[in-house]
Design an enzyme around this catalytic site. Structure first.
Site, mmCIF file in Angstrom:
data_model
loop_
_atom_site.group_PDB
_atom_site.id
_atom_site.type_symbol
_atom_site.label_atom_id
_atom_site.label_comp_id
_atom_site.label_asym_id
_atom_site.label_seq_id
_atom_site.Cartn_x
_atom_site.Cartn_y
_atom_site.Cartn_z
ATOM 1 N N HIS A 1 0.867 -1.353 -0.159
ATOM 2 C CA HIS A 1 -0.121 0.068 -0.045
ATOM 3 C C HIS A 1 0.767 1.227 -0.023
ATOM 4 O O HIS A 1 1.475 1.368 1.048
ATOM 5 C CB HIS A 1 -0.940 0.037 1.223
ATOM 6 C CG HIS A 1 -1.915 1.123 1.374
ATOM 7 N ND1 HIS A 1 -1.912 2.116 2.306
ATOM 8 C CD2 HIS A 1 -2.742 1.627 0.524
ATOM 9 C CE1 HIS A 1 -2.739 2.795 2.391
ATOM 10 N NE2 HIS A 1 -3.318 2.524 1.143
ATOM 11 N N HIS B 1 -0.467 10.788 -2.377
ATOM 12 C CA HIS B 1 -1.474 10.642 -1.774
ATOM 13 C C HIS B 1 -2.525 11.633 -1.390
ATOM 14 O O HIS B 1 -3.708 11.769 -1.976
ATOM 15 C CB HIS B 1 -1.568 9.858 -0.587
ATOM 16 C CG HIS B 1 -2.803 9.610 0.363
ATOM 17 N ND1 HIS B 1 -3.277 10.020 1.192
ATOM 18 C CD2 HIS B 1 -3.564 8.534 0.024
ATOM 19 C CE1 HIS B 1 -4.565 9.777 1.642
ATOM 20 N NE2 HIS B 1 -4.726 8.345 1.004
HETATM 21 O O1 G3P Z 1 -6.869 1.974 -2.471
HETATM 22 C C1 G3P Z 1 -7.027 1.553 -1.059
HETATM 23 C C2 G3P Z 1 -6.735 2.586 0.108
HETATM 24 O O2 G3P Z 1 -5.458 3.205 -0.378
HETATM 25 C C3 G3P Z 1 -7.750 3.760 -0.033
HETATM 26 O O3 G3P Z 1 -7.497 4.583 0.873
HETATM 27 O O4 G3P Z 1 -6.530 6.907 1.819
HETATM 28 O O5 G3P Z 1 -5.000 4.788 1.543
HETATM 29 O O6 G3P Z 1 -5.780 6.054 -0.275
HETATM 30 P P1 G3P Z 1 -6.129 5.618 1.125
HETATM 31 CA CA CA Z 2 -4.928 4.856 -2.154
#
Ligand code: G3P
Ligand code: CA
Length: 242
Positions: free
Chosen positions: A6, A51
């Site tokens: 992630h 992000h």
């Molecule tokens: O794509 C899954 C997740 O990344 C969504 O939340 O805030 O980490 O972008 P965020």
């Molecule tokens: Ca994300």
């Protein structure tokens, strides 16, 4: 359970950087399914990997991504805790790093961060870029903004897509209505029994610790998540599970 990195390996290294993606790439041989990352558009309409809509949290600058040209954005430094700072990567720089592995089965989930600012034209730009690299089969597009998934499907009908939302029920109803292929719920948003969403990949996201917070050493019970119908997880610390 399939494991994704992630924002790259974002617990031990700064999120959404060439370093965090390189570290994730090293895990391909250990069974990592792919990388998840976030894209936004600069003032001069370049795709960058970051992000937040603002650069304040992760760099030494401040303000909105969309108010800076790429050249201006590149002047800011990402906090790495080392002498040599990193810069916000472009989508192209990330593809240059990942393309070879992606041709061998490594996957990339591109989250279009357009539920706050819609960034008109972002869908066209990303599908064009992916097509230039010939990586159509190795990409899953996702967004919290259903209209963006619809636009992706209009441009590339067989593109892999995932509907993001908090609850799996909301992911399911939206995915059914717009033809998204997968559900991307919050891991604690499993409010339906698995038989209701049978056949859909369910890729769950978490709100874990991010660099520079200290690693916790705690591990999730992936078998318990699998029982709830989750097929994939996006983890900040995938190296702990492989
Ligand atoms: O794509 C899954 C997740 O990344 C969504 O939340 O805030 O980490 O972008 P965020
Ligand atoms: Ca994300």
């Amino acid at each position: 359970m399939k494991i994704w990195a992630h924002r790259g390996c974002s617990q031990r290294y700064p999120e959404n950087t060439i370093t965090s993606f390189s570290k994730a790439l090293e895990l391909f041989g250990r069974g990592l399914t792919g990388i998840e990352l976030d894209i936004q558009l600069t003032k001069d309409k370049e795709l960058v990997v970051i992000h937040d809509e603002k650069i304040d949290r992760t760099t030494d600058g401040y303000g909105f991504v969309r108010d800076y040209t790429l050249e201006e954005l590149k002047s800011f430094h990402i906090h790495t805790g080392k002498r040599e700072a990193e810069r916000i990567p472009t989508m192209k720089e990330v593809l240059d790093l990942l393309a070879d592995a992606m041709k061998k089965g490594f996957l990339l989930n591109i989250e279009l961060k357009n539920s706050i600012f819609p960034y008109p034209g972002m869908e066209e730009k990303i599908v064009k870029l992916i097509s230039e690299y010939g990586l159509e089969k190795s990409v899953v597009y996702s967004s919290f903004y259903a209209a963006s998934i619809v636009r992706i499907k209009e441009l590339v009908p067989d593109a892999g897509t995932g509907m993001l939302d908090k609850k799996v029920s909301d992911c399911l109803y939206k995915a059914k209505s717009i033809g998204a292929d997968a559900l991307h719920p919050f891991w604690q948003g499993m409010d339906f029994e698995p038989d209701k969403f049978k056949g859909y990949p369910v890729r769950a996201w978490l709100t874990g610790h991010l660099y520079p917070e200290k690693p916790t050493g705690g591990k999730l019970d992936l078998a318990a998540l699998e029982e709830k119908g989750i097929t994939d997880v996006f983890l900040n610390e995938p190296e702990m599970y492989l």
